[in-house]
Each structure stands twice: as structure tokens, then as C-alpha cells.
Enzyme design. Structure first.
Site, short mmCIF file in Angstrom:
data_model
loop_
_atom_site.label_atom_id
_atom_site.label_comp_id
_atom_site.label_asym_id
_atom_site.label_seq_id
_atom_site.Cartn_x
_atom_site.Cartn_y
_atom_site.Cartn_z
N TRP A 201 34.60 48.85 45.26
CA TRP A 201 35.21 47.62 45.75
C TRP A 201 35.33 47.70 47.28
O TRP A 201 35.70 48.73 47.81
CB TRP A 201 36.61 47.43 45.12
CG TRP A 201 37.31 46.24 45.70
CD1 TRP A 201 37.04 44.93 45.43
CD2 TRP A 201 38.38 46.25 46.64
NE1 TRP A 201 37.87 44.12 46.17
CE2 TRP A 201 38.71 44.90 46.92
CE3 TRP A 201 39.10 47.27 47.28
CZ2 TRP A 201 39.72 44.55 47.81
CZ3 TRP A 201 40.10 46.91 48.17
CH2 TRP A 201 40.41 45.56 48.42
N ASP A 368 41.74 28.59 46.48
CA ASP A 368 41.53 29.84 45.74
C ASP A 368 42.67 30.07 44.76
O ASP A 368 43.41 29.13 44.39
CB ASP A 368 41.37 30.99 46.76
CG ASP A 368 40.46 32.09 46.27
OD1 ASP A 368 40.94 32.93 45.48
OD2 ASP A 368 39.28 32.12 46.64
N ASP A 369 42.84 31.29 44.35
CA ASP A 369 43.82 31.72 43.34
C ASP A 369 45.24 31.22 43.67
O ASP A 369 45.65 31.24 44.82
CB ASP A 369 43.79 33.26 43.36
CG ASP A 369 44.49 33.86 42.17
OD1 ASP A 369 45.07 33.11 41.37
OD2 ASP A 369 44.44 35.10 42.04
N ARG A 445 45.47 45.25 37.76
CA ARG A 445 45.94 44.05 38.47
C ARG A 445 46.82 43.20 37.55
O ARG A 445 46.70 41.98 37.51
CB ARG A 445 44.76 43.23 39.00
CG ARG A 445 45.09 42.49 40.29
CD ARG A 445 44.02 41.46 40.67
NE ARG A 445 44.33 40.91 41.98
CZ ARG A 445 43.95 39.70 42.38
NH1 ARG A 445 43.24 38.93 41.61
NH2 ARG A 445 44.26 39.29 43.58
N LYS A 478 34.64 28.58 41.98
CA LYS A 478 34.46 30.02 42.23
C LYS A 478 34.89 30.73 40.95
O LYS A 478 36.03 30.61 40.53
CB LYS A 478 35.32 30.44 43.42
CG LYS A 478 35.27 31.93 43.76
CD LYS A 478 36.03 32.17 45.07
CE LYS A 478 36.24 33.63 45.38
NZ LYS A 478 37.12 33.81 46.55
N TRP A 479 33.97 31.45 40.32
CA TRP A 479 34.22 32.11 39.03
C TRP A 479 34.46 33.59 39.30
O TRP A 479 33.53 34.32 39.63
CB TRP A 479 33.02 31.90 38.11
CG TRP A 479 33.10 32.55 36.77
CD1 TRP A 479 33.28 33.88 36.50
CD2 TRP A 479 32.99 31.91 35.48
NE1 TRP A 479 33.29 34.10 35.14
CE2 TRP A 479 33.11 32.92 34.50
CE3 TRP A 479 32.79 30.61 35.07
CZ2 TRP A 479 33.03 32.65 33.12
CZ3 TRP A 479 32.72 30.34 33.70
CH2 TRP A 479 32.84 31.35 32.76
N ASP A 480 35.69 34.03 39.13
CA ASP A 480 36.06 35.40 39.52
C ASP A 480 36.22 36.31 38.29
O ASP A 480 36.31 35.84 37.15
CB ASP A 480 37.38 35.35 40.31
CG ASP A 480 37.45 36.42 41.40
OD1 ASP A 480 36.76 37.44 41.26
OD2 ASP A 480 38.20 36.22 42.36
N ASN A 482 38.25 40.13 37.89
CA ASN A 482 38.91 41.12 38.73
C ASN A 482 39.36 42.42 38.08
O ASN A 482 40.30 43.05 38.55
CB ASN A 482 40.10 40.46 39.43
CG ASN A 482 39.65 39.68 40.66
OD1 ASN A 482 38.82 40.18 41.43
ND2 ASN A 482 40.16 38.48 40.84
N ASP A 550 34.70 41.43 49.17
CA ASP A 550 36.01 41.06 49.71
C ASP A 550 36.15 41.57 51.14
O ASP A 550 37.08 41.20 51.85
CB ASP A 550 37.13 41.65 48.84
CG ASP A 550 37.43 40.76 47.64
OD1 ASP A 550 36.98 39.60 47.64
OD2 ASP A 550 38.10 41.23 46.71
C1 GLA Z 1 39.21 38.40 44.19
C2 GLA Z 1 38.22 37.66 45.06
C3 GLA Z 1 38.91 37.07 46.26
C4 GLA Z 1 40.03 36.15 45.81
C5 GLA Z 1 40.99 36.93 44.92
C6 GLA Z 1 42.01 36.01 44.30
O1 GLA Z 1 39.61 39.57 44.77
O2 GLA Z 1 37.18 38.48 45.45
O3 GLA Z 1 38.00 36.36 47.07
O4 GLA Z 1 39.48 35.06 45.13
O5 GLA Z 1 40.30 37.57 43.85
O6 GLA Z 1 42.86 36.67 43.46
#
Ligand code: GLA
Length: 725
Positions: A201, A368-369, A445, A478-480, A482, A550
Site C-alpha cells: 500500500w 468521496d467516502d 479498517r 469510484k469503486w473502492d 479497502n 493513495d
Molecule cells: C481508499 C482510497 C482513497 C479514499 C479512501 C476513502 O483508501 O484509496 O482514495 O477513497 O479509501 O476511505
């Protein structure tokens, strides 16, 4: 015809513009590999037919003239387990009688134009049947009756092929697939290097290179995603291959889950290269009458080094992998609030982002989130995809109206495969996450992974997403993703099918991506997994761009983008200018221009001077869009080899335009800096857009472009745009 079959000699020859791939139906119907490399024009390869081989201690096939055929020293197209080849196999299946011995032999074949779709899986496609030709070979194990269909598709013009396998169980009993690799290439030399992309990461896709040795070497993932740690990409090349010279074989797996790529060198100086599903985390019960398709491997050959291989991958993916509306039309220039606000934002705050964006010429705001459930930090609410109207100061649609009224498009973030421990969804359905009975679930997380092997789970999440996307004017998602998968099991399947869950999870993700892209064809999808943790051709089939990392520090981005460019085109690389202060805005912009380009900061905080720079950058984004998104990339100085600077350039297909960028990472030692360019036309004359100076292509490529007039301090950068006269 790119694919020919010489029926007298029983030899298949698969030609592309620069390569030939040859194999034969040997005695007793063994499929024996003969050659993969630079193109050979000969139609008659009789003299190159396999003459057999014998090795002490290795079993022989007694039906072939005494003892001169040991599978162990022969080169195979689809080696299997238990019948005399002791190297790594491509296929192992547990037969109903308990053993796993299999011996697949040729039965029949078919050659046709076009390329079949792989059901439920992403794969390269053709726009017109004439763009590719496919060879399908049916093989069978004569004892058990199990069948395998080998697929070879040739993209003649592009020097590329794809391979995949379908296993068919025509019997009345179940079998268990223990191992199924999509591609095996046996070489009769081991004089090779292996190149792979490794990382973690925040530091994805560094380039690693080693000599092949007498062992099995390779990379893999069993994280449930292709991962930050190793990309499903590998190269086998001449030991002295460079960016511009040498034989290079690139392999890329069109899959977003567990994979393996390995090269095994044996005691006879042969190398077996394998790529496919990682057998360490895979198994599949094949019931009577069922079949199973393995994801495909893309193979690219170059006789002009790594640069040419990369450019071939880029062209291939732009034309035959990236789909839909956004494959060919200009993508919006976006600003994302994540690095500026985290989850601490309000609707009003984001409207100020959109106002500034409008002033600067930016096209889209991405929220975003943090917009759903009670999500003010990362401890809660994944799975509760209901809008937090309090935070937005009203409904999502009224908020989007405020953005749209400014002339700014709107995008939104989802993490559809995850569930927070603290969520309404988890309280209602604790068994909806990936888990195994009676064992504590590891948390990462503060979240678990949803069990996408189960249809009811997928349907539920998709219904929530559908609700948000169909009721609101959303232009981008944006499809994340994590975290990685641990304690992998599903409450929806019996014990004997638990080995299937990893793969079923990935198939479940593909199903939702398919529904999403079908129901909302106008939405631009950007993949993400903590940055570039799932940067693979599987995701690119659905999402034309992927957030590269990131890590938005511009200097760190150099290695990340250089590594990513080994096989993925610039048009796919999510790259933004952030507030990171390792370099000024100009350099940050020059580096982000390599990718999709955008901003990841609070635009209210720009000084007047910065605002001017950003306005200019927006102009440059438009000016250089075509050359970056569809031109040829040349890596001129790679930061993996040069500690001082990095340089790259894009050249338009007609060689009439070039954009050259150089970044100083540390004050260099040279007195004057001449950068030798690549890919231009020696005969043409080019004018430097800024200085008006004119140079021949020959001068620019041989003597080099003088960069001595530019600053050489850490973090300085400059670009030159050349146009042919
Ligand atoms: C990941 C993404 C970030 C952001 C965060 C939000 O880490 O890579 O760009 O969207 O999640 O929680």
C-alpha cells in the site's frame, strides 16, 4: 491467415505481425510445444517437429517406439498431473475414484474468426470479427472422459495472443479441479530474466528483475484481490534485453483475485512459464454435465525490448479491453475531496469546492467516502448505503442540483464489497460476511468483506446502489476495496465447496460490475483499492481508469507510474495533483498529466499565483489530452535506474507531435543535459512549441534535446512540446 494448420505434419502455427507460436500434435496425440518467438515466414516446419526425448528415472510412454518419449523432458501446451511430467502442471483434477492422474490428449480443433466471450469473466474483445482469429482445441483424458478446451486467440496486427481453458465434465460423476492455470509456455532455454512488479500500500508496482535460476520462481496473491504486493503481470526476457532491444515475453492475467505467475527451470535447461488462478487458494467441484472456464492470460511478444512490449499492451488494452462510452470520448477533469477533507465535510463545504472548480475550468466534483449512514470516520456504516442528508444539508438530489447548477458534473464513492462491524447491515445479517464457523473474524479498517459468493448478498447491495444511482444525476462512481480477505468461507455453501469461495467472490464482484455498467452505461467508473491494490485488466474491463495509488507525493509517483506503465496505458492511470509539498504545482501537474489528471485538494486554499498555475494546467490537460490518451509512451530515463532524474515522452501515432517531460529528483551530476528522444521520425523537422527552435528528428534522437537551459534543483521539472513542420 494468422492461424494455420499443416495437416500433413500436424503442426499449428499462430502468427502475429512480429511473432510465431508453433506446436504440433505429436504421436499418441500429445500436444507438444515447438516454438514461441520472433516471426518465421516458413510454412513448412517439418524439420522442426519434435524428435522425442528420454531421461533416466523419468517414465516413458511405452506406446511410442520403445523408450524415447519421456513426458518429463518434452514441451507441452497443457501439462497435467500424474502421468510422467514432474514439473509444475497446468491442470490437476481429483477423479471420482480418488486419484488425480490425468493425461489430456488432442481430439479435434476448430479455427474461426473473432473471439469468444468468457461467460461471467472479463476478457479482451473484438470490435469486428476480422480483428482476431481463434483456435479452439478439444483435448480429453481417455480414462476418465474429462475434457479441456484450449483457446488461443491471435490479435495479428498487435503482436498479441490470449489463452484460456474450459474444463468440461461430460460424465455422470463429479470431479474436483485442484489446479487450473490458463497458460503454459515451455521454452527450450533458461537464458532469461524475469521481471515482475512488487510493492505494498502507498508504494505500488516497483520493477523487480532477476536472472532465472534452476528453481521455481514467481509471484502470487492469495489475498482475494490481485493486490498491492504483486501485480498479475510478469515478463520473461533475454538476459540482455533493454528498453529498446531484445526478446521480451509479457504475460498479464485478466483477473482481479488470487493468481500465480511462475517460471520453473529444470535440469535440462528448459523453462516452463505458467500463469493462472493460484492453486494454493482454489478448488472447484465440477458436477456431472458442468463446465468451468479459467480467466484468460494476455501474451505480448516484442523483439524490440520492454518499451515496445509496453506500447503493445497499451494499444491492445485501449482497443480491446476498455469498453463502453468512456473508451473513446474525453473523460472529465475532476476534483476529489478525499485528501482535503477526509470524511469531515458538509454539503456547503463541497459546494465551495465546486464553485472554485468552476472558476478554474475543472469539470467534475467527486464526493468521496463519508456521505452515507453515520460515517464520520472509518469505524462504521459500510453496507448502509443510505444518504446522510443531515451532512449534505438536504437530499442527495438537491445537493447534486446545487453542484450541477454551477456547471459542474458530480461523482460519488462506493465500497460495495465491504461491511462495517458497526453497521445496520451487519446487525441484521451477521452471516453475510466472509467467515468460517466458530472462528473469530479478523478485522481490518474496522470492516469485514461481504460474501459476494451469495446471490442474496449481491442483490441486496446492488439494489441499494441502484437506488442511489437511478434516483440521482450521477456521472461517475469510484469503486473502492479497502481490505484483503481472511478466514475465507461462506455460510451459503456446503463444506466441500468452501474451496470455491475465493473465486466465487471474484465472480460475484464481476457480476455486480456487469450489472452496473449495463444499467448505467453513461457513468464513468474508476476502480480503486486503497489506491492501486486491484490494478489489473479484470477491473479495467469494467472501469476505464483506476486510482493508481493513495500516495500522491509527486516524486514517489514517478516509480509508481513508471512501474504501472509496464503494461497499463496512461489513459487508465488515476493521477491527481495534491497538496503534497515535495514539489511545486508545476511539477505535480507535469507528473499527474501522465495519467487521467485531476485534483485532490482544497481549491479554496490556492494562492493567487497557484490559481494561475492551475488554470494553465487545465489548458494543458486539454491541449495534451489526445497525445497522452492515445499516443505511444517512451520511457526515456527510469527512476528505477537513475537516482537523479526521470524522463518520458508521448508521441502521436503519426509521429507529428511529441510531449517530453523530465523531472529532477536529486541535483544531477552532469554538467549539461541532453536528453535523447525516441519514437520520432528521423526525416522530419520538429519545432519546439515554446522556443520556436527547429530540430531534425535525427538530431533529437541521436544528439538529444538540450535541457541545460532549465533549472536542476530537486523537484524541478519541465516539458517540451514538439510539432512536426
Ligand atoms: C481508499 C482510497 C482513497 C479514499 C479512501 C476513502 O483508501 O484509496 O482514495 O477513497 O479509501 O476511505
Amino acid at each position: 491467415m494468422p492461424i494455420t494448420y499443416d495437416s500433413d505434419n500436424r503442426i499449428f502455427k499462430l502468427d502475429t505481425a512480429n511473432s510465431s507460436y508453433v506446436f504440433e500434435i505429436f504421436e499418441q496425440n500429445y500436444l507438444v510445444h515447438l516454438y514461441y518467438g520472433g516471426k518465421i515466414p516458413d510454412a513448412n516446419l517439418k524439420e522442426h517437429k519434435y524428435k522425442g526425448g528420454f531421461a533416466s528415472f523419468s517414465p516413458v510412454n511405452i506406446n511410442i517406439d520403445d523408450d524415447w518419449f519421456s513426458p518429463d523432458v518434452s514441451m507441452f501446451e497443457f501439462p497435467c498431473e500424474g502421468s510422467g511430467d514432474f514439473r509444475e502442471s497446468a491442470f490437476a483434477i481429483r477423479n471420482p475414484d480418488g486419484n488425480n492422474t490425468t493425461d489430456m490428449r488432442y481430439v479435434s480443433h476448430e479455427i474461426y474468426n473473432g473471439k469468444p466471450k468468457l461467460e461471467g469473466l472479463p476478457s479482451l474483445f473484438v470490435n469486428d470479427e476480422s480483428e482476431a482469429q481463434t483456435l479452439e482445441i478439444l483435448t480429453r483424458d481417455n480414462v476418465t472422459g474429462i475434457q479441456a478446451v484450449l483457446y488461443y486467440t491471435v490479435f495479428e496486427e498487435l503482436g498479441a495472443m490470449t489463452r484460456s481453458v474450459r474444463i468440461i465434465n461430460p460424465t455422470s460423476k463429479p470431479f474436483e479441479i485442484e489446479r487450473l492455470l490458463s497458460c503454459c509456455v515451455d521454452f527450450n532455454t533458461h537464458d532469461f530474466d524475469m521481471i515482475t512488479l512488487y510493492g505494498k500500500w502507498f508504494k505500488e508496482r516497483s520493477v523487480d528483475r532477476m536472472h532465472l535460476s534452476h528453481l521455481t520462481q514467481g509471484i502470487s496473491s492469495k489475498r482475494g484481490s490481485s493486490s498491492h504486493h504483486h501485480n498479475p503481470f510478469g515478463v520473461i526476457c533475454d538476459r540482455d534485453a533493454t528498453e529498446d532491444t531484445g526478446n521480451v515475453y509479457g504475460f498479464n492475467f485478466v483477473y482481479s483475485g488470487n493468481f500465480t505467475f511462475k517460471a520453473q527451470v529444470d535440469g535440462f535447461a528448459g523453462t516452463r512459464v505458467l500463469m493462472g488462478l493460484n492453486p494454493d487458494a482454489f478448488g472447484w467441484i465440477l458436477e456431472a454435465g458442468e463446465d468451468f472456464v479459467a480467466p484468460e492470460v494476455v501474451m505480448v511478444y516484442s523483439d524490440k525490448g520492454l518499451g515496445e512490449m509496453s506500447r503493445t499492451f497499451h494499444k491492445l488494452y485501449r482497443k480491446h479491453l476498455i469498453r463502453g462510452k468512456w473508451a473513446n470520448i474525453k473523460r472529465p477533469l475532476l476534483i476529489n475531496n478525499w485528501e482535503a477533507t477526509g470524511m469531515d465535510f458538509t454539503g456547503d463545504k463541497l459546494v465551495t469546492f465546486a464553485e472554485r472548480a468552476k472558476e478554474l475550468g475543472i469539470d467534475m466534483l467527486v464526493m468521496d467516502d463519508g456521505w452515507f449512514g453515520r460515517r464520520d470516520d472509518d469505524t462504521s456504516s459500510l453496507g448502509d448505503w443510505q444518504v446522510n442528508e443531515e451532512k449534505l444539508g438536504g437530499s442527495l438530489s438537491s445537493f447534486i442540483d446545487r453542484i450541477n447548477e454551477l456547471g459542474i458534473k458530480f461523482g460519488i464513492w462506493f465500497e460495495p464489497e465491504m461491511i462495517s462491524r458497526d453497521s445496520e447491515l451487519y446487525r441484521a445479517h451477521p452471516d453475510w460476511c466472509i467467515h468460517v464457523p466458530n472462528r473469530e473474524k479478523s478485522i481490518a479498517r474496522h470492516q469485514y468483506v461481504l460474501d459476494y459468493s451469495r446471490k442474496e448478498v449481491r442483490d441486496y447491495i446492488y439494489s441499494l446502489m441502484y437506488d442511489v444511482l437511478s434516483r440521482n444525476k450521477i456521472d461517475y462512481v469510484k469503486w473502492d476495496f479497502n481490505r484483503n480477505l481472511s478466514e475465507v468461507g461462506s455460510a451459503g455453501f456446503p463444506p466441500e465447496k468452501q474451496k470455491e469461495i475465493f473465486h466465487r467472490f471474484t465472480l460475484g464482484t464481476y457480476e455486480i460490475l456487469d450489472r452496473l455498467t449495463t444499467d448505467f452505461p453513461d457513468i464513468l467508473l474508476e476502480g480503486c483499492s486503497g489506491g492501486g491494490g486491484r490494478y489489473d485488466p479484470g477491473m479495467l474491463y469494467y472501469a476505464p481508469q483506476i486510482w493508481c495509488s493513495d500516495n500522491t507525493d509527486p516524486i514517489e509517483r514517478l516509480t509508481i507510474q513508471f512501474g504501472t506503465s509496464m503494461c497499463y496505458p496512461a489513459s487508465t492511470m488515476g493521477a491527481h495533483v495534491s497538496a503534497s509539498n515535495r514539489a511545486g504545482y508545476e511539477t505535480k501537474g507535469n507528473i499527474a498529466l501522465w495519467g487521467t489528471f485531476g485534483y485532490e485538494l482544497d481549491p479554496n486554499k490556492f494562492s493567487d499565483e497557484e490559481r494561475e498555475i492551475v488554470r494553465d494546467q487545465v489548458g494543458e490537460y486539454h491541449k495534451y489530452y489526445d497525445i497522452i490518451h492515445s499516443g505511444d509512451l517512451y520511457r526515456l530515463i527510469t527512476p528505477f535506474e537513475n537516482p537523479w532524474r526521470a524522463a518520458w515522452m508521448f508521441v502521436s501515432e503519426d509521429k507529428n507531435e511529441a510531449l517530453v517531460t523530465s523531472v529532477t529528483m536529486r541535483r544531477p551530476e552532469d554538467r549539461s543535459y541532453f536528453l535523447r528522444l525516441k519514437g520520432l521520425d528521423e526525416e522530419k523537422y520538429y519545432v519546439d512549441d515554446e522556443s520556436g527552435e527547429v530540430y531534425s528528428g535525427a538530431l533529437l534522437m541521436k544528439a538529444g534535446l538540450s535541457f541545460s537551459r532549465y533549472g536542476m534543483n530537486d523537484g524541478d521539472s519541465f516539458k517540451v512540446y514538439l510539432r512536426a513542420l
